[in-house]
Design a protein around this motif. Sequence first.
Motif, PDB file in Angstrom:
ATOM      1  N   UNK A 346     -40.277 -29.844   9.532  1.00  0.00           N
ATOM      2  CA  UNK A 346     -38.828 -29.404   8.326  1.00  0.00           C
ATOM      3  C   UNK A 346     -38.331 -30.508   8.728  1.00  0.00           C
ATOM      4  N   UNK A 347     -38.071 -31.078   6.978  1.00  0.00           N
ATOM      5  CA  UNK A 347     -37.149 -31.539   6.182  1.00  0.00           C
ATOM      6  C   UNK A 347     -35.534 -31.494   6.409  1.00  0.00           C
ATOM      7  N   UNK A 376     -36.536 -19.830   4.708  1.00  0.00           N
ATOM      8  CA  UNK A 376     -36.739 -20.185   5.910  1.00  0.00           C
ATOM      9  C   UNK A 376     -37.913 -21.218   6.410  1.00  0.00           C
ATOM     10  N   UNK A 377     -37.248 -22.540   6.612  1.00  0.00           N
ATOM     11  CA  UNK A 377     -38.360 -23.457   6.540  1.00  0.00           C
ATOM     12  C   UNK A 377     -39.304 -23.226   7.711  1.00  0.00           C
ATOM     13  N   UNK A 378     -38.942 -23.276   9.192  1.00  0.00           N
ATOM     14  CA  UNK A 378     -39.267 -23.313  10.181  1.00  0.00           C
ATOM     15  C   UNK A 378     -40.160 -22.483  10.315  1.00  0.00           C
ATOM     16  N   UNK A 379     -39.515 -21.031   9.671  1.00  0.00           N
ATOM     17  CA  UNK A 379     -41.142 -20.441   9.597  1.00  0.00           C
ATOM     18  C   UNK A 379     -42.096 -20.700   8.804  1.00  0.00           C
ATOM     19  N   UNK A 380     -41.775 -21.274   6.968  1.00  0.00           N
ATOM     20  CA  UNK A 380     -42.802 -21.161   6.321  1.00  0.00           C
ATOM     21  C   UNK A 380     -43.618 -22.460   7.307  1.00  0.00           C
ATOM     22  N   UNK A 381     -43.059 -23.340   7.570  1.00  0.00           N
ATOM     23  CA  UNK A 381     -44.077 -25.091   7.793  1.00  0.00           C
ATOM     24  C   UNK A 381     -45.153 -24.062   8.986  1.00  0.00           C
ATOM     25  N   UNK A 382     -44.515 -23.285  10.033  1.00  0.00           N
ATOM     26  CA  UNK A 382     -45.318 -22.795  10.789  1.00  0.00           C
ATOM     27  C   UNK A 382     -46.869 -21.839  10.242  1.00  0.00           C
ATOM     28  N   UNK A 383     -46.177 -20.769   9.267  1.00  0.00           N
ATOM     29  CA  UNK A 383     -47.081 -20.064   8.676  1.00  0.00           C
ATOM     30  C   UNK A 383     -48.172 -21.166   7.878  1.00  0.00           C
TER      31      UNK A 383
END
Length: 548
Positions: A346-347, A376-383
């Motif tokens: 994530x950035x 929630x970038x970390x969760x969004x990147x994972x999803x």
Amino acid sequence: MTPSLKALAAACLVGALLAPAAASAQTAPVVTAPAGAVRGVADGSVSAFKGIPYAAAPVGPLRWRPPAPAPQWQGVRDATRFGPACVQPVSPVRTIYSSDLGPTSEDCLSLNVWTPDVAGKAPVIVWIHGGALVAGSSKEPLYDGSTLAADGAVVVSINYRLGVLGWLAHPDLSAESPQGISGNYGLMDQIQALHWVRQNIAAFGGDPDNVTIAGESAGGLSVMYLMASPYARGLFHKAIAQSAYMISTPELKEARFGAPSAEDAGARLARTLQAPSTRVLRAMDAQEITNTAAMSGFAPFGAVDGKLLPGQLVDIFDRGEQAPVPILAGFNSGEIRSLRMLAPRPPAGAAEYERVIRERYGDLADDFLRLYPSTDMEESVIAASRDALYGWTAERLARSQTARGQASFLYLFDHGYPASDSAGLHAFHAAELPYMFGLLDRTPPLWPKIPQTAEEAALSAAMVDYWTSFARTGRPQAADAPAWTPYDASGAYIAFRDGPVMETGLMPGMYALHERAMCRRKADGTMAWNWNAGLASPVLPAAAPGCD
């Protein structure tokens, strides 16, 4: 019966299935099959026959050739021990998936059979292990077929050639072939194993006319390759694809979709190995070739050769040219939690995240950000990485087989337990395996330990029932569990959480977004569709005909 009593009964059942065999001696079972007689080992109501060769060893001068049937043996062959795993890279890194596979060998084309003592025209499940087509083995304890066999199925697990030894294409190898093709040797192995099952499984109590191919991860990818291959047609009758990924794959002779041709990739690797000819390659040490290929970035995939794989998977399934068989397909909510290397970093801030997504996704950016917001970038990147690979594929398989008039069953595994959740691994990649194999106590050493509770056992018992009944009848059913509704216009699917629950409308908007992104990339012709989603996506083309 109350839910708690149901769970307790399930726990007792699973505990009985997992209990070690009594120490008293049992007669060693012997089966005489067309391939030859084998002596196995009895474990309660199940007999196991291990390390049975299904093809001749493709070593030395036979390396990178199609598999030949194993020669028939004389006398009774000992089948009480697994055969060696296929040669694979030696990794110094230990993960939750690491287990001791023991010695490896090029002489590895063997399979294992678990059969109930009441078998007779029993459904057959052929399990194809995962491991990115690079690693893994049919001997892994997590793939023990005893619990599924105790539930009435004959279970077969197979080895197949891995990495460079199983998937190398090269112009000289193509020139040797009467069909003018190379690569796909691991797929040829899988097809040869299915021929062995066709010819021999009746002797073990299995029904050769009721065979289900099943696999997870690269095993799920292999299931799709087999569904797409005309050479596997008629050798199986149902399919189970767990955490499969319908990504673009190299063309044998042409650079397309952002990848060099498979032959060019093989020729480049041969230069790295300083091997001017296939004769030199075949004389090299198998482990040295395997390690060098892995370190140089060689990625094994099936190659579109016009024969074994007639086209890209998405095209074959869109044209309805895949095997017309019922399917059970699904994925895990936490796929990427244990595969962080597949997700971009994530950035630093939300504004940068949104800028990159808008740059890459253009008119699809609003849909993307609604599903995977910057809050929630970390969760969004994972999803996003999960859905572009596994979620989209699972629903695409259900849609494709439904369109072919076949019953399709979709699932989401969303179950966590204290050890997995505390490690940030809720429903991680492959987390469903101990449950659907009924092996809650057979996980690898670093796997988050599953509590031995009635609730966990009940979920496992339901999944074992669903999987074996699907293999038996094409309709997954489980005692004291919801009826599994086929995928339909409502988007019916089952969610495995604390227990199984029927729901509709899996992750609204998820499938449509990733289908449109894939379609645009394919229409462009220069972009792959695989792990390069979200922040790692190329700039998508504008709307393409037939894509929006």
